[in-house]
Design an enzyme around this catalytic site. Structure first.
Site, PDB file in Angstrom:
ATOM      1  CG  ASP A  65      -2.076   0.916   1.135  1.00  0.00           C
ATOM      2  OD1 ASP A  65      -2.310   1.473   0.045  1.00  0.00           O
ATOM      3  OD2 ASP A  65      -2.767   1.115   2.157  1.00  0.00           O
ATOM      4  CG  ASN A  98      -7.318  -2.455  -6.283  1.00  0.00           C
ATOM      5  OD1 ASN A  98      -6.416  -3.245  -5.981  1.00  0.00           O
ATOM      6  ND2 ASN A  98      -7.638  -1.443  -5.493  1.00  0.00           N
TER       7      ASN A  98
HETATM    8  C1  FPP Z   1      -1.844   0.112  -3.459  1.00  0.00           C
HETATM    9  O1  FPP Z   1      -1.368   1.429  -3.449  1.00  0.00           O
HETATM   10  C2  FPP Z   1      -1.251  -0.625  -4.577  1.00  0.00           C
HETATM   11  C3  FPP Z   1      -1.975  -1.247  -5.552  1.00  0.00           C
HETATM   12  C4  FPP Z   1      -3.433  -1.266  -5.580  1.00  0.00           C
HETATM   13  C5  FPP Z   1      -1.311  -1.929  -6.681  1.00  0.00           C
HETATM   14  C6  FPP Z   1      -0.069  -2.684  -6.383  1.00  0.00           C
HETATM   15  C7  FPP Z   1       0.723  -2.801  -7.623  1.00  0.00           C
HETATM   16  C8  FPP Z   1       2.081  -2.791  -7.726  1.00  0.00           C
HETATM   17  C9  FPP Z   1       2.930  -2.777  -6.555  1.00  0.00           C
HETATM   18  C10 FPP Z   1       2.768  -2.749  -9.050  1.00  0.00           C
HETATM   19  C11 FPP Z   1       2.536  -3.864 -10.009  1.00  0.00           C
HETATM   20  C12 FPP Z   1       2.526  -5.228  -9.433  1.00  0.00           C
HETATM   21  C13 FPP Z   1       3.309  -6.270  -9.838  1.00  0.00           C
HETATM   22  C14 FPP Z   1       3.069  -7.604  -9.249  1.00  0.00           C
HETATM   23  C15 FPP Z   1       4.400  -6.149 -10.805  1.00  0.00           C
HETATM   24  P1  FPP Z   1      -2.401   2.609  -3.652  1.00  0.00           P
HETATM   25  O2  FPP Z   1      -2.473   2.949  -5.082  1.00  0.00           O
HETATM   26  O3  FPP Z   1      -3.722   2.251  -3.036  1.00  0.00           O
HETATM   27  O4  FPP Z   1      -1.717   3.764  -2.823  1.00  0.00           O
HETATM   28  P2  FPP Z   1      -2.450   4.929  -2.027  1.00  0.00           P
HETATM   29  O5  FPP Z   1      -3.267   4.285  -0.936  1.00  0.00           O
HETATM   30  O6  FPP Z   1      -1.308   5.734  -1.486  1.00  0.00           O
HETATM   31  O7  FPP Z   1      -3.290   5.697  -3.017  1.00  0.00           O
END
Ligand code: FPP
Length: 264
Positions: free
Chosen positions: A36, A84
């Site tokens: 996250d 998501n």
């Molecule tokens: C949460 O951060 C993250 C995600 C929903 C996506 C995770 C994806 C990756 C780490 C990259 C691609 C994955 C792979 C396996 C190569 P957020 O966007 O909710 O952050 P925030 O809460 O700060 O907005």
């Protein structure tokens, strides 16, 4: 030969000195991570959310490599929840691009280090090309035995439990199983994680203290660790800190401290 020395030179960090070897004892058999904070990491740098996910993908590379090196047998990463799908489609598409790039660029390393790629979730909902690439990677790495890298994609813990209940009901209707024969062990075999131990440790980055519909059944006795660090900044030192913290915990599984390790 132990797990650390078996790795190819290209991907290994130096073997730790003997005094640090204890760091490799009592490791989680299954580590789950809620990655996250990509968006907030980007916002603090005046970058787009997609840049945040790109930096997050780099952390995925680093953490998978570290887990393989120190000998964690199962690593599950929450990469995309069912919820998501409600994000802007530009962001969703960028996430699939990053996943595709990751699968293509890491296949060689997965083969070299005997990492089996597995996906949990409703992966049929992914764009067709991504689904095919994923299925292909799972097939190619299926015989790898040293580590399982589980990617949770279009995943929801509640939906996983409902699907398991549906399959069990179906089995009972066909008279292949009696309802009275359903116990926790039987139920577990209908989950995506049927052939894996439950997570010993869950790490969530960015300071949030929620489970967010992740591995709801499997986390009944999982130790929780919240890191204040955003996922793109979560690298090997932060992982080691979390593991050190885990290794110091006393896990009682509902027993008293005195009973631990003895037959109740
Ligand atoms: C949460 O951060 C993250 C995600 C929903 C996506 C995770 C994806 C990756 C780490 C990259 C691609 C994955 C792979 C396996 C190569 P957020 O966007 O909710 O952050 P925030 O809460 O700060 O907005």
């Amino acid at each position: 030969m132990n797990t650390i020395t078996k790795l190819s030179k290209k991907n290994t960090l130096p073997t730790p000195p003997t005094s640090e070897r204890s760091r490799f004892d009592n490791l989680p058999r299954h580590l789950a991570i809620i990655m996250d904070g990509n968006g907030r990491w980007a916002k603090e740098r005046n970058l787009s959310r997609i840049e945040g996910h790109r930096a997050g993908a780099e952390s995925v590379r680093v953490i998978v490599r570290s887990c393989r090196k120190i000998g964690i047998p199962v690593l599950t990463l929450y990469a995309f929840s069912k919820e998501n799908w409600q994000r802007p489609s530009r962001e969703v598409q960028a996430l699939w691009r990053l996943l595709s790039r990751y699968l293509k660029s890491e296949l060689g390393e997965m083969m070299e280090n005997s990492i089996r790629l597995n996906a949990i979730g409703d992966i049929r909902e992914l764009p067709r090309t991504v689904y095919r690439l994923l299925a292909n990677t799972m097939e190619q790495t299926a015989a790898n035995r040293e580590m399982i890298l589980n990617l949770a994609l279009s995943y929801s813990g509640r939906s996983e439990i409902v699907k398991a209940a549906q399959k069990l009901a179906d089995t009972c209707v066909k008279r292949e199983l009696k309802p009275s024969e359903i116990d926790e062990a039987v139920f577990s075999t209908y989950l995506y994680t049927a052939d894996m131990p439950d997570p010993d440790l869950l790490i969530r980055t960015s300071g949030e203290r929620r489970i967010s519909n992740f591995l709801l059944w499997q986390m009944a006795y999982t130790e929780l660790y919240v890191s204040p660090v955003y996922w793109p900044d979560f690298r090997e030192p932060e992982l080691m800190e979390a593991l050190d913290d885990y290794q110091r915990r006393e896990r009682r599984f509902g027993k008293t401290g005195d009973q631990k390790g003895k037959e109740a």
